[in-house]
Design a protein around this motif. Structure first.
Motif, PDB file in Angstrom:
ATOM      1  N   ARG A 690      -9.178  -6.874   4.947  1.00  0.00           N
ATOM      2  CA  ARG A 690      -9.292  -7.737   6.131  1.00  0.00           C
ATOM      3  C   ARG A 690     -10.645  -8.439   6.148  1.00  0.00           C
ATOM      4  NH1 ARG A 690      -6.567  -4.973  11.427  1.00  0.00           N
ATOM      5  NH2 ARG A 690      -6.733  -7.137  12.133  1.00  0.00           N
ATOM      6  N   GLU A 691     -11.686  -7.711   5.789  1.00  0.00           N
ATOM      7  CA  GLU A 691     -13.010  -8.328   5.759  1.00  0.00           C
ATOM      8  C   GLU A 691     -13.077  -9.367   4.647  1.00  0.00           C
ATOM      9  OE1 GLU A 691     -17.724  -7.069   5.219  1.00  0.00           O
ATOM     10  OE2 GLU A 691     -16.188  -5.531   5.484  1.00  0.00           O
ATOM     11  N   GLY A 692     -12.542  -9.048   3.480  1.00  0.00           N
ATOM     12  CA  GLY A 692     -12.585  -9.982   2.360  1.00  0.00           C
ATOM     13  C   GLY A 692     -11.805 -11.246   2.620  1.00  0.00           C
ATOM     14  N   ALA A 693     -10.694 -11.142   3.345  1.00  0.00           N
ATOM     15  CA  ALA A 693      -9.841 -12.297   3.611  1.00  0.00           C
ATOM     16  C   ALA A 693     -10.292 -13.092   4.829  1.00  0.00           C
ATOM     17  CB  ALA A 693      -8.396 -11.832   3.812  1.00  0.00           C
ATOM     18  N   GLY A 694     -11.468 -12.781   5.329  1.00  0.00           N
ATOM     19  CA  GLY A 694     -11.961 -13.517   6.495  1.00  0.00           C
ATOM     20  C   GLY A 694     -12.472 -14.904   6.161  1.00  0.00           C
ATOM     21  N   TYR A 695     -12.544 -15.239   4.895  1.00  0.00           N
ATOM     22  CA  TYR A 695     -12.991 -16.572   4.466  1.00  0.00           C
ATOM     23  C   TYR A 695     -12.168 -16.939   3.235  1.00  0.00           C
ATOM     24  CZ  TYR A 695     -16.146 -20.399   3.161  1.00  0.00           C
ATOM     25  OH  TYR A 695     -16.673 -21.624   2.858  1.00  0.00           O
ATOM     26  N   GLU A 696     -11.803 -18.214   3.113  1.00  0.00           N
ATOM     27  CA  GLU A 696     -10.922 -18.630   2.018  1.00  0.00           C
ATOM     28  C   GLU A 696     -11.732 -18.962   0.768  1.00  0.00           C
ATOM     29  OE1 GLU A 696      -8.015 -21.539   3.128  1.00  0.00           O
ATOM     30  OE2 GLU A 696      -7.570 -20.550   5.033  1.00  0.00           O
ATOM     31  N   ASP A 697     -12.263 -17.922   0.125  1.00  0.00           N
ATOM     32  CA  ASP A 697     -13.038 -18.110  -1.101  1.00  0.00           C
ATOM     33  C   ASP A 697     -12.131 -18.560  -2.239  1.00  0.00           C
ATOM     34  OD1 ASP A 697     -15.840 -17.255  -0.544  1.00  0.00           O
ATOM     35  OD2 ASP A 697     -14.832 -15.407   0.077  1.00  0.00           O
ATOM     36  N   LEU A 698     -12.616 -19.534  -3.001  1.00  0.00           N
ATOM     37  CA  LEU A 698     -11.870 -20.054  -4.144  1.00  0.00           C
ATOM     38  C   LEU A 698     -11.543 -18.923  -5.119  1.00  0.00           C
ATOM     39  CD1 LEU A 698     -10.993 -22.845  -5.506  1.00  0.00           C
ATOM     40  CD2 LEU A 698     -13.053 -22.566  -6.898  1.00  0.00           C
ATOM     41  N   ALA A 699     -10.263 -18.820  -5.490  1.00  0.00           N
ATOM     42  CA  ALA A 699      -9.788 -17.878  -6.502  1.00  0.00           C
ATOM     43  C   ALA A 699      -9.945 -16.416  -6.111  1.00  0.00           C
ATOM     44  CB  ALA A 699     -10.491 -18.123  -7.845  1.00  0.00           C
ATOM     45  N   VAL A 700     -10.306 -16.144  -4.878  1.00  0.00           N
ATOM     46  CA  VAL A 700     -10.434 -14.759  -4.406  1.00  0.00           C
ATOM     47  C   VAL A 700      -9.488 -14.507  -3.247  1.00  0.00           C
ATOM     48  CG1 VAL A 700     -12.030 -13.025  -3.476  1.00  0.00           C
ATOM     49  CG2 VAL A 700     -12.868 -14.752  -5.083  1.00  0.00           C
ATOM     50  N   TYR A 701      -9.324 -15.523  -2.427  1.00  0.00           N
ATOM     51  CA  TYR A 701      -8.574 -15.359  -1.178  1.00  0.00           C
ATOM     52  C   TYR A 701      -7.163 -14.862  -1.428  1.00  0.00           C
ATOM     53  CZ  TYR A 701      -6.475 -16.830   3.308  1.00  0.00           C
ATOM     54  OH  TYR A 701      -5.820 -16.890   4.499  1.00  0.00           O
ATOM     55  N   HIS A 702      -6.433 -15.485  -2.345  1.00  0.00           N
ATOM     56  CA  HIS A 702      -5.030 -15.070  -2.501  1.00  0.00           C
ATOM     57  C   HIS A 702      -4.913 -13.688  -3.139  1.00  0.00           C
ATOM     58  CE1 HIS A 702      -4.892 -15.965  -6.815  1.00  0.00           C
ATOM     59  NE2 HIS A 702      -5.229 -17.224  -6.604  1.00  0.00           N
ATOM     60  N   TRP A 703      -5.868 -13.319  -4.022  1.00  0.00           N
ATOM     61  CA  TRP A 703      -5.863 -11.944  -4.531  1.00  0.00           C
ATOM     62  C   TRP A 703      -6.024 -10.956  -3.367  1.00  0.00           C
ATOM     63  CZ3 TRP A 703      -4.580 -10.606  -9.285  1.00  0.00           C
ATOM     64  CH2 TRP A 703      -4.810 -11.450 -10.363  1.00  0.00           C
ATOM     65  N   THR A 704      -6.941 -11.275  -2.477  1.00  0.00           N
ATOM     66  CA  THR A 704      -7.229 -10.366  -1.364  1.00  0.00           C
ATOM     67  C   THR A 704      -6.046 -10.274  -0.412  1.00  0.00           C
ATOM     68  OG1 THR A 704      -9.526 -11.086  -1.563  1.00  0.00           O
ATOM     69  CG2 THR A 704      -8.971  -9.780   0.353  1.00  0.00           C
ATOM     70  N   LEU A 705      -5.334 -11.387  -0.203  1.00  0.00           N
ATOM     71  CA  LEU A 705      -4.146 -11.331   0.643  1.00  0.00           C
ATOM     72  C   LEU A 705      -3.111 -10.379   0.065  1.00  0.00           C
ATOM     73  CD1 LEU A 705      -3.658 -15.093   1.633  1.00  0.00           C
ATOM     74  CD2 LEU A 705      -4.471 -13.219   3.094  1.00  0.00           C
ATOM     75  N   GLY A 706      -2.937 -10.375  -1.246  1.00  0.00           N
ATOM     76  CA  GLY A 706      -2.001  -9.435  -1.856  1.00  0.00           C
ATOM     77  C   GLY A 706      -2.399  -7.994  -1.605  1.00  0.00           C
ATOM     78  N   GLU A 707      -3.697  -7.701  -1.736  1.00  0.00           N
ATOM     79  CA  GLU A 707      -4.162  -6.342  -1.457  1.00  0.00           C
ATOM     80  C   GLU A 707      -3.973  -6.002   0.012  1.00  0.00           C
ATOM     81  OE1 GLU A 707      -5.026  -4.313  -3.845  1.00  0.00           O
ATOM     82  OE2 GLU A 707      -4.893  -5.907  -5.349  1.00  0.00           O
ATOM     83  N   LEU A 708      -4.158  -7.001   0.887  1.00  0.00           N
ATOM     84  CA  LEU A 708      -4.010  -6.777   2.322  1.00  0.00           C
ATOM     85  C   LEU A 708      -2.571  -6.433   2.674  1.00  0.00           C
ATOM     86  CD1 LEU A 708      -5.244  -6.786   5.136  1.00  0.00           C
ATOM     87  CD2 LEU A 708      -4.981  -9.286   5.184  1.00  0.00           C
ATOM     88  N   VAL A 709      -1.610  -7.122   2.069  1.00  0.00           N
ATOM     89  CA  VAL A 709      -0.204  -6.810   2.322  1.00  0.00           C
ATOM     90  C   VAL A 709       0.090  -5.369   1.927  1.00  0.00           C
ATOM     91  CG1 VAL A 709       2.167  -7.326   1.642  1.00  0.00           C
ATOM     92  CG2 VAL A 709       0.576  -9.202   2.103  1.00  0.00           C
ATOM     93  N   GLU A 710      -0.344  -4.963   0.736  1.00  0.00           N
ATOM     94  CA  GLU A 710      -0.062  -3.607   0.258  1.00  0.00           C
ATOM     95  C   GLU A 710      -0.742  -2.561   1.137  1.00  0.00           C
ATOM     96  OE1 GLU A 710      -0.857  -0.865  -3.733  1.00  0.00           O
ATOM     97  OE2 GLU A 710      -0.688  -3.047  -3.935  1.00  0.00           O
ATOM     98  N   ALA A 711      -2.028  -2.773   1.442  1.00  0.00           N
ATOM     99  CA  ALA A 711      -2.760  -1.783   2.231  1.00  0.00           C
ATOM    100  C   ALA A 711      -2.198  -1.669   3.645  1.00  0.00           C
ATOM    101  CB  ALA A 711      -4.238  -2.155   2.277  1.00  0.00           C
ATOM    102  N   ALA A 712      -1.893  -2.804   4.272  1.00  0.00           N
ATOM    103  CA  ALA A 712      -1.385  -2.772   5.637  1.00  0.00           C
ATOM    104  C   ALA A 712      -0.017  -2.110   5.696  1.00  0.00           C
ATOM    105  CB  ALA A 712      -1.310  -4.196   6.199  1.00  0.00           C
TER     106      ALA A 712
END
Length: 896
Positions: A690-712
């Motif tokens: 959640r903290e990592g996905a708080g900003y749309e960093d290039l080439a990081v944001y969508h990776w973090t969203l995938g981790e967020l779906v799994e963790a949540a």
């Protein structure tokens, strides 16, 4: 007492001799060996290298030594190592033959690719060792020229089955490019041997307590024991030899040599100085230079009688400290005269670079003729791929140029050359010198741009962005192409500043939108990132795709730092792998190594990624040019060793805050989420994602969203998982690649309609199987297997879980392997039973790569070029593969 094959007694070196003798036995048995001898000056490294060479009967022996005055001539040491082996040059593949020939100045061609030069040397060593084992000995590696050090380190890390020994000796403490190679630490002699050696040079009785003090203060250093007592009376010896510092000890030994040199006749001292300045031990050249100085061969006798130098077919000093003592103690006038004589004695047609270098050091003041020669040397160095050498030539040319306008231009050119050589710390002083001259507007803007690029290279945080933006604005009317490139750099800097950029990204994008972007790859990348910053993901996607298409046609390694993340952002894994492979072929710098490591990591080759990151770390320590931590973070997270991973993540966060590099905070959040998902600590993974996905960093944001779906999903936060799934879908639907749609199918399986879960899991596995993304595929299989087990479909669950477990285990993704193993055991297939069955037939990750390439019809040289191995090593691995698989041919391999 042990003697080497040449009859030289080595006191107290039985352990070291046994190591070297074992190394030779291994090489004679058909395997390669690499060893770095480390120790302080005078401790006996050179004597051990002599022992090795003397014991290498039946082997081809080639050797060289780094020489401090020679450390800026590109490939000088490498050329000496390879010179006796060049009869095998014609047996190399044509691209490697051409690269090595150009690097050595044997032919004229385009600047050689550094990777090709490395592969060529690897191949040359392998070819030379086909009939007899090859032993390469390199002394004083700390003084190797930059390109020789890089190439020899590259070769050292890839020798395997070629029957080659590469042994290097270095004074360094282990923070150089050689770090990570097998080492033998050479310490001082044991006390008994040290006392015996000291007794052999004492001229009279000395109190036992004084002897013990000398042994203790020299720490058993053989050269110090032999040299420091010379010429001292017992009364003087009674006061000891000074402090215990290694540096002080070296200084005392060198001072001892200086005293012995000072006692020699004047002409002998001049002979020693000439031999010290002439770096390659060329005896005919030495005699020609001495003739110009009015010195005859008889002047060498006192130095030889004093045991300081041997002049035979080559000039050889007793120890490098003798050379440095002769060199450092010389008066400037005498040194200039010696350089002048060597320049006059050097054939300008055969060796123009060394002649110019000697002329430059002979010059008393400005000399435009010599400066012009040095400029031509710089051009030749660049043509051979030696940017550091070119920079050194240009910097010296600057010093010898009187005209302020020309001096400023040369200083700017030298600054660019040092930047291209990966030494940005050398640039600011030269830019300051350039600023003193009457630069025109275009050059001043160029200098401003370079200064900003240096700032970004040394500290890629928000500090560099405004400076780059100002330089871009200044260049708009002077050089539109340079302005576009600088706006692109400003945008990239703002991307790195990320959430800490305080609006830098939008300011840079708005300014960049005012210029015509151009239709080349850089212009398309500028247009795409501008749209991505101001308009959003979907409108930018066509432009970013066009930029990647252009890069497929127009290879520009200088754009890798943005092009590789863009390939991530638009979910084009084939472009990601291609770009990073090309970049590594162009130059093995920290950035190229790091980006390639990231691609290999997600391809499932964690061990290969770790090797590249080790190499990047060594380069970082040697150059001061930081490697980006993205791949290292992802590697640590996927390996799953909690303490080590968290230490790296926490230090990255501290660096990010200190440097204003907000994108690192996004990467740290993503890495923490991966780590805790692998360790099944889903609440911690949820908080990090959640903290990592708080900003749309290039080439990081969508990776973090995938981790967020799994963790949540696992942490019991379905609303959070559903919202992250929707945010991910906005990007994956627009991208439409197998990688994107596979990731979305996995998110849909976890957080979408339960009735479609199995269908979505199947789609995720199918789509990811069509990519090179081995690590995400294994994770998809794990999640699918976990879902099937919870549905009580144990047979189906075991199929997916076994595949995932085998993949994670082979990769070294220990956290996910343990998580999968627990699931597999719960599904009725304990992993310990599986590990015991048929383990001997498993292929390593490297063997699997070789088997796949061979099965696809690649030849051994082609496989070697892809995996950076020699053809002989490929053949050796193929024999092991055949044995493990119970087959005998490539035809059978294709069937597997």
């Amino acid at each position: 007492m042990p003697r080497n094959a040449g009859g030289v007694r080595l006191r107290g070196r039985r352990r070291e001799q046994e190591v070297l003798d074992h190394l030779l036995r291994t090489v004679r048995d058909g395997r390669s060996q690499v060893l770095v001898l480390r120790g302080e000056p005078g401790v006996g490294k050179t004597a051990l290298l002599d022992h090795l060479a003397a014991r290498a009967g039946g082997c081809v022996v080639t050797r060289t030594a780094g020489v401090e005055p020679e450390s800026e001539i590109a490939y000088s040491a490498l050329q000496q190592v390879c010179a006796p082996l060049l009869d095998h040059l014609d047996r190399l593949p044509e691209p490697q033959h051409a690269a090595l020939s150009t690097a050595f100045g044997l032919t004229v061609g385009d600047p050689p690719d550094g990777l090709l030069v490395g592969l060529a040397v690897l191949g040359l060593f392998a070819e030379a060792a086909t009939a007899r084992p090859l032993v390469c000995v390199v002394d004083d590696a700390q003084w190797l020229d930059r390109m020789s050090e890089v190439i020899l380190t590259f070769v050292a890390r890839r020798l395997d089955a070629e029957s080659v020994a590469l042994v290097l000796a270095s004074r360094g403490p282990g923070d150089d490019l050689l770090r990570g190679l097998p080492e033998l630490r050479v310490e001082g002699l044991p006390d008994a041997d040290a006392r015996a050696l000291l007794d052999s040079v004492l001229t009279g009785p000395v109190d036992a307590r004084v002897r013990d003090r000398i042994v203790a203060e020299t720490r058993g250093n053989p050269l110090a024991l032999l040299e420091l007592p010379r010429g001292l009376t017992p009364a003087e010896l009674a006061f000891g030899l000074g402090g215990p510092s290694p540096a002080a000890l070296v200084t005392r030994v060198e001072e001892g040599f200086q005293r012995r040199i000072a006692a020699l006749p004047d002409q002998t001292r001049r002979l020693l100085l000439t031999a010290a300045v002439e770096p390659i031990g060329d005896v005919p050249l030495l005699w020609r230079a001495l003739e110009r100085l009015g010195i005859g061969p008889e002047a060498g006798a006192p130095a030889a009688d004093a045991g300081l130098v041997e002049i035979g077919t080559r000039v050889r000093f007793r120890h490098p400290l003798v050379r440095s003592a002769a060199w450092r103690s010389a008066e400037p006038t005498a040194l200039r005269l010696v350089h002048r004589a060597l320049a006059d004695a050097t054939d300008p047609a055969r060796d123009p670079d060394r002649r110019a270098w000697h002329r430059a050091h002979a010059a008393l003041g400005p000399d435009d003729e010599v400066a012009g020669e040095l400029e031509r040397c710089a051009d030749r160095a660049r043509a051979r791929g030696g940017n550091a050498a070119a920079a050194s030539f240009l910097e010296r040319a600057t010093e010898l140029t009187a005209d302020p306008r020309r001096r400023a231009t040369l200083a700017l050119a030298a600054a660019h050359a040092w930047f291209a050589a990966g030494a940005p710390a050398a640039v600011p002083d030269l830019l300051s010198a350039a600023d003193l001259g009457p630069l025109d507007g275009r050059e001043r803007a160029d200098a401003q741009r370079l200064r900003a690029r240096v700032t970004f290279a040394l500290n890629p945080g928000r500090e560099a962005g405004p400076a780059l933006l100002a330089a871009a604005h200044r260049l708009e009317t002077l050089d539109p192409a340079a302005a576009r490139a600088t706006y692109l750099s400003a945008l990239g800097a703002a991307v790195h500043a990320g959430r800490l950029g305080d609006g830098d990204l939008h300011r840079a994008a708005r300014a960049a939108r005012e210029v015509t972007p151009g239709t080349d790859a850089g212009g398309l990348l500028l247009a795409g990132l501008t749209a991505w910053s101001l308009d959003g993901y979907a409108p930018a996607l066509p432009l970013l795709n066009d930029a990647l298409d252009a890069l497929a046609r127009q290879d520009d390694p200088g754009l890798l730092w943005l092009a590789a993340p863009v390939a991530h952002e638009v979910w084009r894994e084939a472009d990601w792998f291609r770009l990073t492979e090309r970049a590594l072929a162009h130059a093995r710098g920290p950035a190229a190594l790091t980006f390639r490591a990231g691609a290999l990591l997600y391809g499932g080759r964690l061990a290969d990624a770790a090797d590249l990151l080790d190499e990047a770390g060594a380069l970082e320590r040697a150059t001061g040019l930081a490697a980006h931590p993205s791949a290292a973070l992802a590697l640590a997270a996927h390996r799953g060793h909690e303490a080590a991973a968290l230490e790296l993540i926490d230090s990255t966060v501290k660096d990010a805050d200190a440097r204003g590099e907000g994108r690192l905070l996004g990467l740290a959040g993503y890495a923490r989420a991966v780590l805790f998902n692998g360790l099944s600590d889903y609440p911690a993974a949820l908080a990090a994602a959640r903290e990592g996905a708080g900003y749309e960093d290039l080439a990081v944001y969508h990776w973090t969203l995938g981790e967020l779906v799994e963790a949540a999903t696992r942490a019991g936060a379905p609303a959070v998982a559903a919202e992250a799934r929707e945010r991910l879908a906005e990007r994956t639907a627009a991208a439409g690649t197998n990688w994107a749609l596979g990731a979305q199918a996995l998110a849909d399986a976890l957080a979408g309609r339960p009735a479609r879960a199995e269908e979505c899991f199947r789609e995720a596995v199918d789509r990811l199987s069509a990519t090179r993304m081995g690590l995400p595929l294994a994770r998809a299989r794990l999640l699918c297997g976990e879902w099937l087990r919870r549905q009580n479909r144990l047979v189906d669950a075991r199929t997916h879980l076994r595949l995932a477990y085998d993949a994670f285990t082979a990769m070294g993704a220990d956290g996910f392997a343990e998580r999968t193993g627990r699931e597999l055991t719960a599904a009725g297939d304990p992993v310990r039973h599986r590990a015991a069955a048929g383990a001997a037939a498993d292929l390593t990750a490297q063997e699997t790569q070789i088997a796949r390439l061979a099965g696809a019809g690649r030849t051994n040289p082609e496989i070697g070029a892809v995996l950076f191995l020699s053809p002989r090593t490929v053949e050796w691995h193929l024999r092991k593969i055949y044995m493990k698989l119970g087959i005998t041919s490539r035809r059978e391999l294709r069937g597997r």
